[in-house]
Write an enzyme that holds these catalytic residues in place. Structure first.
Site, PDB file in Angstrom:
ATOM      1  N   ASP A  90       1.807   6.261   2.040  1.00  0.00           N
ATOM      2  CA  ASP A  90       0.950   5.025   2.370  1.00  0.00           C
ATOM      3  C   ASP A  90      -0.472   5.482   2.086  1.00  0.00           C
ATOM      4  OD1 ASP A  90      -0.668   3.200   3.928  1.00  0.00           O
ATOM      5  OD2 ASP A  90       0.882   2.766   5.205  1.00  0.00           O
TER       6      ASP A  90
ATOM      7  N   LYS B  24       4.241   2.139  15.819  1.00  0.00           N
ATOM      8  CA  LYS B  24       3.244   3.045  16.343  1.00  0.00           C
ATOM      9  C   LYS B  24       3.551   3.453  17.826  1.00  0.00           C
ATOM     10  CE  LYS B  24       0.945   1.575  12.604  1.00  0.00           C
ATOM     11  NZ  LYS B  24       0.673   0.292  12.388  1.00  0.00           N
TER      12      LYS B  24
ATOM     13  N   ASP C  13       0.834  -1.184   0.100  1.00  0.00           N
ATOM     14  CA  ASP C  13      -0.105  -0.044   0.103  1.00  0.00           C
ATOM     15  C   ASP C  13       0.869   1.270  -0.126  1.00  0.00           C
ATOM     16  OD1 ASP C  13       1.194  -0.444   2.457  1.00  0.00           O
ATOM     17  OD2 ASP C  13      -0.857   0.350   3.558  1.00  0.00           O
TER      18      ASP C  13
HETATM   19  N1  GDD Z   1      -0.662 -11.338   3.529  1.00  0.00           N
HETATM   20  C1  GDD Z   1      -0.835 -10.646   4.352  1.00  0.00           C
HETATM   21  N2  GDD Z   1      -1.235 -11.100   5.623  1.00  0.00           N
HETATM   22  N3  GDD Z   1      -0.703  -9.335   4.240  1.00  0.00           N
HETATM   23  C2  GDD Z   1      -0.942  -8.651   5.306  1.00  0.00           C
HETATM   24  C3  GDD Z   1      -1.480  -9.111   6.605  1.00  0.00           C
HETATM   25  C4  GDD Z   1      -1.473 -10.327   6.836  1.00  0.00           C
HETATM   26  O1  GDD Z   1      -1.919 -10.849   7.687  1.00  0.00           O
HETATM   27  N4  GDD Z   1      -1.402  -8.013   7.379  1.00  0.00           N
HETATM   28  C5  GDD Z   1      -1.127  -6.945   6.877  1.00  0.00           C
HETATM   29  N5  GDD Z   1      -0.745  -7.161   5.439  1.00  0.00           N
HETATM   30  C6  GDD Z   1      -0.125  -6.233   4.307  1.00  0.00           C
HETATM   31  C7  GDD Z   1      -1.398  -5.187   4.259  1.00  0.00           C
HETATM   32  O2  GDD Z   1      -2.315  -5.695   3.057  1.00  0.00           O
HETATM   33  C8  GDD Z   1      -0.236  -4.064   3.646  1.00  0.00           C
HETATM   34  O3  GDD Z   1      -0.151  -4.038   2.352  1.00  0.00           O
HETATM   35  C9  GDD Z   1       1.035  -4.402   4.572  1.00  0.00           C
HETATM   36  O4  GDD Z   1       0.821  -5.624   4.972  1.00  0.00           O
HETATM   37  C10 GDD Z   1       1.073  -3.419   5.782  1.00  0.00           C
HETATM   38  O5  GDD Z   1      -0.043  -3.475   6.417  1.00  0.00           O
HETATM   39  P1  GDD Z   1      -0.843  -2.063   7.035  1.00  0.00           P
HETATM   40  O6  GDD Z   1      -1.843  -2.516   7.694  1.00  0.00           O
HETATM   41  O7  GDD Z   1      -0.888  -1.182   5.908  1.00  0.00           O
HETATM   42  O8  GDD Z   1       0.357  -1.419   7.946  1.00  0.00           O
HETATM   43  P2  GDD Z   1       0.406  -0.507   8.449  1.00  0.00           P
HETATM   44  O9  GDD Z   1       0.537   0.858   7.404  1.00  0.00           O
HETATM   45  O10 GDD Z   1      -0.384   0.277   9.665  1.00  0.00           O
HETATM   46  O11 GDD Z   1       2.159  -0.176   9.167  1.00  0.00           O
HETATM   47  C11 GDD Z   1       3.127  -0.807   8.529  1.00  0.00           C
HETATM   48  O12 GDD Z   1       3.620   0.058   7.384  1.00  0.00           O
HETATM   49  C12 GDD Z   1       4.125   1.246   7.728  1.00  0.00           C
HETATM   50  C13 GDD Z   1       4.301   2.182   6.257  1.00  0.00           C
HETATM   51  O13 GDD Z   1       3.344   2.199   5.612  1.00  0.00           O
HETATM   52  C14 GDD Z   1       4.416  -1.062   9.236  1.00  0.00           C
HETATM   53  O14 GDD Z   1       5.190  -1.799   8.597  1.00  0.00           O
HETATM   54  C15 GDD Z   1       4.953   0.140   9.828  1.00  0.00           C
HETATM   55  O15 GDD Z   1       6.234   0.023  10.426  1.00  0.00           O
HETATM   56  C16 GDD Z   1       5.403   1.059   8.716  1.00  0.00           C
HETATM   57  O16 GDD Z   1       5.906   2.285   9.163  1.00  0.00           O
HETATM   58 MG    MG Z   2      -0.113   0.744   5.429  1.00  0.00          MG
END
Ligand code: GDD
Ligand code: MG
Length: 370
Positions: free
Chosen positions: A217, A157, A106
């Site tokens: 993001d 976070k 994303d």
């Molecule tokens: N296959 C799979 N299975 N994908 C997953 C799962 C899962 O269980 N959980 C999350 N994802 C995928 C989501 O679809 C997304 O593309 C990515 O992993 C990150 O998940 P998000 O839910 O978007 O995380 P975030 O934005 O809160 O936080 C993450 O991204 C940040 C940067 O944008 C973390 O990695 C943070 O540390 C980072 O700063």
């Molecule tokens: Mg994200």
């Protein structure tokens, strides 16, 4: 190098836009987000890609097939229930036998992956994490490094009082396959909370690769809208917009309609008399805009119909949605797919309406979230 893209999350914060499509398939300038990611990977000569799916996997598989039409070779690994970011990678271990890259599915960026891979090799790192500066690190994983870029601390976070840097995990990693030994099989496991802090405790070499390049993001409606504004206003160094042109084929635009600023109009759109489309705005394919309607700074998904004298500003409207005459939709509102809004509705301040909802005419809704 092979890449794995994590595209299994439910996209909760982007609802209702993710009610019918996974987050990685929401349209970005009229193409699924993941198409932009594949193009980015190809630019860096990565064509063997594993997609870790969970939420609405068919949508992605149907669109991309084996990847041939998109110039890549795709392998799908589907989780029956979410395994977490690290669990999802462990689940695909059989395809990862050399140094590989992992991407959150994303993130829109033009991060220099080629230089990052050289940096990873030079440092003989176990994991290299791309870092980017942000204004509000509390929404991300904060990463502290020393002057040699070695990672000292990883806090997912954090609260404001726990933050010592604005550099965060940008969601791109380069890893050695031995990382997989630190992830249990068939277990919900997260890189951010489980793997990275444990590797640091074991004294493993984790490096941060800082970058100032464009990074976003798209995980909330505000950020999703922001990406479109940035793309249309040329803030992303991205060329792909110009290749597709700004006006789709077979559109019927009334001679008195006015399009100003950066506006992308999909194919087969109808724009009525004296309508005004003010950029940065995107109209999806097969949209109809009624007479004297004003659309400004908005994203309208395909097959959606706005009635006459509608006013839409700074909003996102889903697919196959109907907006009645004289409606007023303002300030970050999000309408899902298949919504029918009767005439004269007024929506403002971030109201979200779920798919398949019908709002009766003359509903006046102010200042709350639904
Ligand atoms: N296959 C799979 N299975 N994908 C997953 C799962 C899962 O269980 N959980 C999350 N994802 C995928 C989501 O679809 C997304 O593309 C990515 O992993 C990150 O998940 P998000 O839910 O978007 O995380 P975030 O934005 O809160 O936080 C993450 O991204 C940040 C940067 O944008 C973390 O990695 C943070 O540390 C980072 O700063
Ligand atoms: Mg994200």
């Amino acid at each position: 190098m092979k890449a794995l893209i994590l595209v299994g999350g439910e996209g909760t914060r982007l609802r209702p836009l993710t009610a019918n499509v996974p987050k990685s398939m929401v349209p970005v300038v009229n193409r699924p987000f993941l198409e932009h990611m594949l193009e980015y990977l190809k630019k860096h000569h990565i064509t063997e890609i594993v997609l870790a799916l969970c939420y609405l996997p068919d949508h992605i598989q149907h669109h991309f097939g084996d990847g041939h039409d998109f110039g890549v070779k795709l392998t799908y690994v589907v989780e029956e229930c979410p395994m977490g970011t690290a669990g999802a990678v462990k689940n695909a271990a059989q395809y990862l036998d050399d140094t590989f890259a992992v991407f959150n599915g994303d993130v829109f960026t033009d991060l220099d992956l080629t230089t990052m891979a050289a940096f990873h090799k030079e440092n003989q790192a176990l994991v290299t994490i791309a870092l980017t500066p942000v204004e509000d690190p509390t929404m991300y994983g904060v990463v502290e490094t020393d002057s040699q870029h070695r990672i000292l601390r990883f806090i997912e976070k954090p609260s404001w009082d726990a933050i010592s840097t604005n550099m965060i995990n940008a969601g791109t990693y380069i890893m050695e396959p031995s990382v997989l030994d630190h992830i249990p099989a068939q277990t919900w496991f997260q890189f951010e909370q489980d793997v990275f802090p444990a590797l640091l405790r074991h004294g493993e070499l984790l490096y941060g690769y800082p970058s100032q390049t464009y990074w976003l993001d798209i995980g909330t409606p505000e950020k999703y809208l922001m990406l479109h504004h940035d793309l249309l206003l040329g803030r992303c160094n991205n060329q792909s917009l110009r290749e597709g042109g700004w006006l789709g084929s077979d559109c019927d635009i009334h001679p008195t309609a006015r399009l100003t600023g950066p506006v992308v109009v999909g194919e087969n759109c109808v724009i009525g008399p004296r309508a005004r489309i003010i950029g940065p705005t995107i109209l999806g394919h097969h949209c109809t805009i009624g007479k004297e309607t004003i659309v400004e700074g908005a994203i309208i998904w395909p097959e959606t119909k706005l009635g006459d004298q509608v006013n839409v500003k700074g909003c996102i409207i889903g697919q196959n949605t109907i907006v009645g005459d004289n409606c007023w939709i303002m300030d970050g509102c999000v309408l899902g797919d298949n919504v029918t809004l009767g005439d004269e509705n007024k929506l403002e301040r971030g109201i979200r309406i779920w798919p398949s909802r019908t709002l009766a005419p003359h509903t006046i809704t102010f200042d709350h979230r639904s």
